[in-house]
Write a protein that holds these residues in place. Structure first.
Motif, PDB file in Angstrom:
ATOM      1  N   MET A   1       0.828  -1.198   0.000  1.00  0.00           N
ATOM      2  CA  MET A   1       0.000   0.000   0.000  1.00  0.00           C
ATOM      3  C   MET A   1       0.868   1.256   0.000  1.00  0.00           C
ATOM      4  O   MET A   1       1.911   1.306   0.671  1.00  0.00           O
ATOM      5  CB  MET A   1      -0.904   0.010   1.231  1.00  0.00           C
ATOM      6  CG  MET A   1      -1.940  -1.107   1.256  1.00  0.00           C
ATOM      7  SD  MET A   1      -3.205  -0.907  -0.006  1.00  0.00           S
ATOM      8  CE  MET A   1      -4.067   0.518   0.639  1.00  0.00           C
ATOM      9  N   LEU A   2       0.435   2.269  -0.750  1.00  0.00           N
ATOM     10  CA  LEU A   2       1.093   3.564  -0.697  1.00  0.00           C
ATOM     11  C   LEU A   2       0.862   4.186   0.685  1.00  0.00           C
ATOM     12  O   LEU A   2      -0.134   3.919   1.351  1.00  0.00           O
ATOM     13  CB  LEU A   2       0.556   4.476  -1.788  1.00  0.00           C
ATOM     14  CG  LEU A   2       0.837   4.006  -3.236  1.00  0.00           C
ATOM     15  CD1 LEU A   2       0.256   4.982  -4.230  1.00  0.00           C
ATOM     16  CD2 LEU A   2       2.324   3.824  -3.471  1.00  0.00           C
ATOM     17  N   GLU A   3       1.803   5.016   1.084  1.00  0.00           N
ATOM     18  CA  GLU A   3       1.811   5.491   2.467  1.00  0.00           C
ATOM     19  C   GLU A   3       0.541   6.255   2.829  1.00  0.00           C
ATOM     20  O   GLU A   3      -0.044   6.051   3.890  1.00  0.00           O
ATOM     21  CB  GLU A   3       3.039   6.375   2.693  1.00  0.00           C
ATOM     22  CG  GLU A   3       3.247   6.783   4.130  1.00  0.00           C
ATOM     23  CD  GLU A   3       3.456   5.592   5.049  1.00  0.00           C
ATOM     24  OE1 GLU A   3       3.065   5.687   6.217  1.00  0.00           O
ATOM     25  OE2 GLU A   3       3.979   4.562   4.577  1.00  0.00           O
ATOM     26  N   ASP A   4       0.093   7.160   1.949  1.00  0.00           N
ATOM     27  CA  ASP A   4      -1.091   7.954   2.277  1.00  0.00           C
ATOM     28  C   ASP A   4      -2.347   7.091   2.320  1.00  0.00           C
ATOM     29  O   ASP A   4      -3.232   7.302   3.168  1.00  0.00           O
ATOM     30  CB  ASP A   4      -1.263   9.081   1.251  1.00  0.00           C
ATOM     31  CG  ASP A   4      -0.268  10.208   1.474  1.00  0.00           C
ATOM     32  OD1 ASP A   4       0.458  10.131   2.490  1.00  0.00           O
ATOM     33  OD2 ASP A   4      -0.200  11.124   0.646  1.00  0.00           O
ATOM     34  N   ALA A   5      -2.456   6.117   1.423  1.00  0.00           N
ATOM     35  CA  ALA A   5      -3.607   5.222   1.430  1.00  0.00           C
ATOM     36  C   ALA A   5      -3.614   4.370   2.697  1.00  0.00           C
ATOM     37  O   ALA A   5      -4.663   4.132   3.314  1.00  0.00           O
ATOM     38  CB  ALA A   5      -3.589   4.337   0.193  1.00  0.00           C
ATOM     39  N   ARG A   6      -2.438   3.929   3.089  1.00  0.00           N
ATOM     40  CA  ARG A   6      -2.343   3.115   4.297  1.00  0.00           C
ATOM     41  C   ARG A   6      -2.706   3.940   5.539  1.00  0.00           C
ATOM     42  O   ARG A   6      -3.430   3.486   6.431  1.00  0.00           O
ATOM     43  CB  ARG A   6      -0.924   2.565   4.427  1.00  0.00           C
ATOM     44  CG  ARG A   6      -0.755   1.524   5.516  1.00  0.00           C
ATOM     45  CD  ARG A   6       0.668   1.031   5.565  1.00  0.00           C
ATOM     46  NE  ARG A   6       0.798  -0.101   6.451  1.00  0.00           N
ATOM     47  CZ  ARG A   6       1.962  -0.612   6.844  1.00  0.00           C
ATOM     48  NH1 ARG A   6       3.081  -0.084   6.399  1.00  0.00           N
ATOM     49  NH2 ARG A   6       1.990  -1.642   7.652  1.00  0.00           N
ATOM     50  N   ALA A   7      -2.181   5.170   5.592  1.00  0.00           N
ATOM     51  CA  ALA A   7      -2.482   6.039   6.738  1.00  0.00           C
ATOM     52  C   ALA A   7      -3.967   6.371   6.785  1.00  0.00           C
ATOM     53  O   ALA A   7      -4.576   6.408   7.873  1.00  0.00           O
ATOM     54  CB  ALA A   7      -1.650   7.305   6.649  1.00  0.00           C
ATOM     55  N   ALA A   8      -4.583   6.607   5.617  1.00  0.00           N
ATOM     56  CA  ALA A   8      -6.012   6.931   5.594  1.00  0.00           C
ATOM     57  C   ALA A   8      -6.857   5.758   6.071  1.00  0.00           C
ATOM     58  O   ALA A   8      -7.808   5.930   6.839  1.00  0.00           O
ATOM     59  CB  ALA A   8      -6.420   7.338   4.175  1.00  0.00           C
ATOM     60  N   GLY A   9      -6.504   4.552   5.627  1.00  0.00           N
ATOM     61  CA  GLY A   9      -7.260   3.380   6.048  1.00  0.00           C
ATOM     62  C   GLY A   9      -7.187   3.149   7.539  1.00  0.00           C
ATOM     63  O   GLY A   9      -8.201   2.858   8.200  1.00  0.00           O
ATOM     64  N   ARG A  10      -5.990   3.299   8.132  1.00  0.00           N
ATOM     65  CA  ARG A  10      -5.844   3.087   9.567  1.00  0.00           C
ATOM     66  C   ARG A  10      -6.559   4.187  10.356  1.00  0.00           C
ATOM     67  O   ARG A  10      -7.207   3.923  11.382  1.00  0.00           O
ATOM     68  CB  ARG A  10      -4.361   3.039   9.933  1.00  0.00           C
ATOM     69  CG  ARG A  10      -3.667   1.759   9.510  1.00  0.00           C
ATOM     70  CD  ARG A  10      -2.432   1.513  10.338  1.00  0.00           C
ATOM     71  NE  ARG A  10      -1.789   0.250   9.998  1.00  0.00           N
ATOM     72  CZ  ARG A  10      -0.831  -0.320  10.723  1.00  0.00           C
ATOM     73  NH1 ARG A  10      -0.418   0.267  11.828  1.00  0.00           N
ATOM     74  NH2 ARG A  10      -0.304  -1.456  10.358  1.00  0.00           N
ATOM     75  N   ALA A  11      -6.379   5.436   9.900  1.00  0.00           N
ATOM     76  CA  ALA A  11      -7.022   6.538  10.616  1.00  0.00           C
ATOM     77  C   ALA A  11      -8.543   6.392  10.592  1.00  0.00           C
ATOM     78  O   ALA A  11      -9.222   6.657  11.596  1.00  0.00           O
ATOM     79  CB  ALA A  11      -6.607   7.868   9.992  1.00  0.00           C
ATOM     80  N   LEU A  12      -9.087   5.972   9.460  1.00  0.00           N
ATOM     81  CA  LEU A  12     -10.531   5.773   9.356  1.00  0.00           C
ATOM     82  C   LEU A  12     -10.995   4.668  10.298  1.00  0.00           C
ATOM     83  O   LEU A  12     -12.017   4.794  10.985  1.00  0.00           O
ATOM     84  CB  LEU A  12     -10.905   5.445   7.914  1.00  0.00           C
ATOM     85  CG  LEU A  12     -12.402   5.274   7.616  1.00  0.00           C
ATOM     86  CD1 LEU A  12     -13.145   6.585   7.881  1.00  0.00           C
ATOM     87  CD2 LEU A  12     -12.613   4.805   6.177  1.00  0.00           C
ATOM     88  N   ASP A  13     -10.240   3.584  10.364  1.00  0.00           N
ATOM     89  CA  ASP A  13     -10.609   2.474  11.242  1.00  0.00           C
ATOM     90  C   ASP A  13     -10.524   2.890  12.706  1.00  0.00           C
ATOM     91  O   ASP A  13     -11.379   2.523  13.523  1.00  0.00           O
ATOM     92  CB  ASP A  13      -9.697   1.279  10.967  1.00  0.00           C
ATOM     93  CG  ASP A  13     -10.283  -0.016  11.490  1.00  0.00           C
ATOM     94  OD1 ASP A  13     -11.516  -0.090  11.670  1.00  0.00           O
ATOM     95  OD2 ASP A  13      -9.516  -0.972  11.720  1.00  0.00           O
TER      96      ASP A  13
END
Length: 634
Positions: free
Chosen positions: A337-349
């Protein structure tokens, strides 16, 4: 060597120079922050493989390459490519290199030169196996592009620098597979020592770049939407896995029965508002996919199954493959995963379900640590089962696993040899590998093969009984052989004494003394004289009792008169026949003694074999094969 001025590092410029028609043969990157340098190096490798899928990327860290054997082994294990060969071929390449280099394992510096002067050397074995790998490449007729990165280059020892500039350099120059090989040197700072290496290696030009610290470098962002930065390139799995592995170790050091997670360690680089804005273009199902995929470093159906159902994992993986803006391919076939996509997914969860997100973060960190040690999903069942053992050998494995399973275990033992401890003929998982594996099993609910622990315990009980019976028989056999040897030696001693006595008696017959034989007989004269004296004493008064007593004594001695006979051994007049007899006796005794001596030698050989069997059996029965076994105290 013509020196060039030092410029600020730019990844796009570096990729253009090292790939395609670029003219950069050697790139030196200086950065005082090791973590930053490692991160940039990982991103450079990923960018190069995206730009040229057939390119081979290798990154060797000096901290794990203290001698030529370790350097070549790490080269084989860290070789990556997107499309040139399949991941299975890369794994086989690492296995073949490990087998080819096994005679060089553990050689000290003073023995390395002698080994290199023998049948080939370390670098030649590496080059030969790489050339064999290229025969299976998708484009075998096209010369391959190899980019070799040396991380923390300034920490290499003087001996390793000399080996790199001499033996390895010569092997690369003699091989067509490394024609046009490009080099990247990452170091904290350049020095006279590194400059001398560049001159010794023969570089005409070295492009020098410097990476400024975070506080000195302004962030460069390209807007892709209102308030959103363009996603950065994903880190290489090795660098990110190492970071997650460090986090995992800190988690593993705590008691697994408590809530291990500190909220501060799980903070993401994106807040909930930005995460929702990033995910606003996706529907609810796609947002759930993004959340699941944000946890594992390497995204695959296998890793996603740890966070959702099998069906959802397959759908999520297929969705990610159709969205290259969210991820990049990994050489193994997984996705990163690209860093921003990964950070967005975790932050949303985290914003929607903090407790569940904490549990997933812990599982992800342990999963990444487990993948760092055992990258291939197909072999994960092996450490999960081997963690049961305190130690094992080929005999134990052959008794518990099938032939195909034994082959897979052997391959893992070669590829991941650093994760195993070897003591004499037995092996076991290293303490760190056991800890990571057991924590992974606890969180993922993975378990060993059903009934394996019971089969291991039964095998140990059987081997223990076999040991006791076998040792009793061997000790009994040793006692019997020892007694037989002692009896045979006594026979030899008696026969040698008899042989000597017979020869001495034959050579010195006059030295034998005459034998006296004592016996009793009767004397008629004394009997008559005694009887006459007693009769005269009775008839004549002039002869008194004195003469009667004398007559009685003479009569007694007449009946018991002692006699002495002197006997001598007869002298044989036939001389030649006596010589033949003694010679025959001597030869017969010598033959008998020789036969007994040969028998003693054979029995001593048997006794040595028995003693070796006892030594091999050991003093005590085998320790329990299971690391935690209640039978240990029985």
């Amino acid at each position: 060597m013509n020196e060039e001025s030092t410029t600020q590092y730019d990844q796009k410029t570096a990729v253009a120079g090292l790939s395609g028609k670029g003219k950069t043969r050697a790139l030196a990157i200086s950065c005082r922050e090791k973590e930053r340098s490692s991160k940039e190096l990982a991103e450079l490798g990923s960018s190069l493989m995206r730009a040229e899928p057939a390119l081979f990327w290798v990154c060797v860290d000096s901290s794990r390459a203290k001698n030529p054997f370790e350097w070549c082994s790490q080269f084989a294990r860290s070789l990556r490519t997107a499309q040139a060969v399949t991941p299975m071929e890369l794994a086989k390449f690492a296995l073949q290199v490990g087998k080819a280099l096994s005679p060089f394992r553990g050689l000290k510096a003073e023995n390395q030169e002698a080994a290199n002067n023998g049948k080939g050397n370390v670098s030649n074995h590496l080059v030969e196996n790489f050339e064999k790998l290229l025969e299976k490449a998708n484009t075998p007729s096209t010369p391959p592009k190899v980019v070799l990165a040396l991380q923390t280059f300034d920490e290499y020892s003087d001996e390793m620098l000399a080996w790199l500039s001499s033996e390895l350099n010569q092997s690369f120059r003699e091989s067509k597979a490394f024609n046009g090989c490009r080099f990247v040197f990452a170091m904290s700072e350049q020095s006279e020592r590194t400059e001398k290496f560049f001159n010794d290696f023969g570089f005409e030009n070295v492009h020098r770049n410097t990476i400024l610290g975070e506080e000195r470098q302004a962030p460069i962002q390209e807007k892709t939407g209102p308030g959103l930065a363009k996603p950065r390139q994903a880190e290489d799995s090795d660098a990110s896995s190492q970071a997650d592995a460090d986090l995992s170790k800190s988690l593993l050091s705590e008691d697994s029965s408590t809530n291990l997670v500190n909220v501060d360690t799980l903070e993401t680089s994106m807040d909930a508002t930005e995460a929702k804005r990033f995910c606003s273009s996706y529907d609810s199902v796609e947002r759930s996919f993004l959340k699941f995929a944000s946890y594992p470093t390497r995204v695959s159906r296998f890793t996603l199954e740890h966070f959702t159902s099998d069906r959802e994992a397959a759908l999520c993986f297929n969705w990610l493959k159709r969205n290259p803006s969210l991820c990049t391919p990994h050489p193994s076939g997984d996705l990163v995963m690209l860093e921003d996509a990964r950070a967005a997914g975790r932050a949303l969860d985290f914003s929607e379900n903090p407790e569940q997100a904490k549990a997933r973060s812990v599982l992800a960190s342990v999963l990444d640590a487990f993948h760092q040690k055992f990258p291939d999903h197909d072999y994960h069942w092996i450490p999960i089962n081997l963690q049961l053992f305190e130690s094992f050998d080929s005999k134990i494995l052959n008794s518990l696993f099938s032939h195909d399973e034994i082959l897979q275990i052997s391959q893992l033992l070669e590829v991941s040899s650093d994760e195993f401890v070897v003591e004499e003929a037995c092996k076991s998982l290293s303490p760190d590998a056991k800890l990571v594996t057991r924590r992974y099993m606890e969180l993922s609910e993975k378990a060993p093969l059903p009934g394996l622990a019971d089969r291991v315990r039964q095998l140990w009980l059987k081997d223990q009984a076999t040991f006791i019976t076998r040792k009793s028989k061997v000790e009994e056999e040793k006692g019997n052989i020892s007694a037989e040897i002692e009896g045979t030696l006594n026979q030899i001693t008696a026969l040698e004494a008899m042989k000597k006595t017979m020869l001495d008696e034959f050579r010195k017959p006059k030295s034998r003394r005459a034998e006296k034989v004592y016996s009793f007989s009767s004397s008629k004269a004394l009997i008559a004289l005694g009887m006459g004296t007693m009769g005269a004493s009775l008839l004549s008064e002039s002869i008194g009792a004195y003469h009667a007593a004398c007559g009685l004594a003479l009569t007694f001695f007449g009946f018991f008169w002692p006699m002495v006979d002197v006997k001598r051994a007869p002298v044989t007049a036939d001389g030649p026949r006596s010589n033949l007899a003694i010679e025959t006796q001597q030869r017969s005794l010598s033959h008998r003694i020789s036969s007994l001596g040969n028998r003693v030698k054979v029995m001593k050989g048997n006794l040595d074999n028995v003693e070796r069997q006892l030594e091999k059996l050991g003093e005590s029965p085998p320790a329990p094969y299971l690391e935690f076994d209640e039978t240990r105290d029985n």
